[in-house]
Design a protein around this motif. Sequence first.
Motif, mmCIF file in Angstrom:
data_model
loop_
_atom_site.group_PDB
_atom_site.id
_atom_site.type_symbol
_atom_site.label_atom_id
_atom_site.label_comp_id
_atom_site.label_asym_id
_atom_site.label_seq_id
_atom_site.Cartn_x
_atom_site.Cartn_y
_atom_site.Cartn_z
ATOM 1 N N THR A 118 0.835 -1.217 0.000
ATOM 2 C CA THR A 118 0.000 0.000 0.000
ATOM 3 C C THR A 118 0.864 1.260 0.000
ATOM 4 O O THR A 118 0.440 2.306 0.488
ATOM 5 C CB THR A 118 -0.926 0.007 1.226
ATOM 6 O OG1 THR A 118 -0.124 -0.077 2.431
ATOM 7 C CG2 THR A 118 -1.896 -1.168 1.180
ATOM 8 N N HIS B 151 1.878 3.369 -2.325
ATOM 9 C CA HIS B 151 1.406 4.533 -3.075
ATOM 10 C C HIS B 151 0.295 5.273 -2.340
ATOM 11 O O HIS B 151 0.260 6.509 -2.331
ATOM 12 C CB HIS B 151 0.927 4.097 -4.470
ATOM 13 C CG HIS B 151 2.051 3.708 -5.376
ATOM 14 N ND1 HIS B 151 2.509 4.515 -6.382
ATOM 15 C CD2 HIS B 151 2.825 2.604 -5.410
ATOM 16 C CE1 HIS B 151 3.503 3.920 -7.016
ATOM 17 N NE2 HIS B 151 3.717 2.750 -6.436
ATOM 18 N N GLU B 152 -0.620 4.523 -1.722
ATOM 19 C CA GLU B 152 -1.714 5.154 -0.985
ATOM 20 C C GLU B 152 -1.197 5.954 0.209
ATOM 21 O O GLU B 152 -1.628 7.094 0.444
ATOM 22 C CB GLU B 152 -2.715 4.101 -0.495
ATOM 23 C CG GLU B 152 -3.524 3.429 -1.597
ATOM 24 C CD GLU B 152 -2.802 2.244 -2.219
ATOM 25 O OE1 GLU B 152 -1.560 2.143 -2.036
ATOM 26 O OE2 GLU B 152 -3.467 1.427 -2.880
ATOM 27 N N ASP C 114 -1.279 10.091 0.929
ATOM 28 C CA ASP C 114 -1.789 10.729 2.152
ATOM 29 C C ASP C 114 -0.753 11.670 2.735
ATOM 30 O O ASP C 114 -1.090 12.761 3.219
ATOM 31 C CB ASP C 114 -2.155 9.658 3.191
ATOM 32 C CG ASP C 114 -3.364 8.839 2.766
ATOM 33 O OD1 ASP C 114 -4.144 9.335 1.926
ATOM 34 O OD2 ASP C 114 -3.516 7.705 3.257
#
Length: 268
Positions: free
Chosen positions: A249, A251-252, A256
């Motif tokens: 995860t 990239h997520e 953020d």
Amino acid sequence: MEYSMVKGGKLSFKGEKKKSKKHKKAKKRKHEEKGEGSHSLQQHLIEEDTKKHGGWWVCQKMEEITGSVCIEIGPQSYISALDSGLFTVGAPRDEGSGPAPEEVLMALRILDTEKVSLKSGFDKYLSTDEHGKVQGRSDAIGVREQWEPIFQDGRMAFLGSNGRFMGVDEEGDIVCKSKVAGPAEFVQVRSNVSREVDPLANVPVEERGGKVYDTEVNYVKKFQSFQDRRLRVNQEDRTDLKRAKRAGTLHEVMLDRREKMKADRYCK
């Protein structure tokens, strides 16, 4: 009960022991191991053949015929360019030796087709004359300078613009006269282009540094708006980035983190 509702299959008798499926699994495993062994053997044979030809390996599909190539038209024998512009079969090379300079061609894919052009060491393109002889005297690529590699049943032949196949005649000259491909027309195109696979080929350029800090900086540089010419990287603890990388995860989480900096054109 309707006959169509009766469950078919093998009949079972009372007291009969159910046969174990273990032998089937063992048989399947043995078959898979045999397949792996065959693949290893095939790979070994390919490597030995390549070594035998001085590092030149056999092209087995259209996409591989590009760059420096040679055309093997007999065991260790290659099509050779003459200074007259014609072609002949070169003398057989010793095992472990590759083609001579006059036997090396440059292959170029013709866009939007399944054809290639071939250029000799004399910087001339191969074509066929009105008598069906293969010659290298053209300075540019036209219809006559286009060759179509035909792959079938593990064999290969070159189809010329005259609808004939490239081959060798009784005098050892390279011609393009036969309507069908036979032993005299079967060839092997060999290439010495490196086939080593880049382990990072599927990894984005921004993620090739290895460290999560470098990865984050690279993505900030890619997406940040530089109106004030300052690079804004989130300075918070990067432990969450390391966890996200392992979890898939990354990239997520980076998005953020960039969103907090209010400088990413793709953030809210």
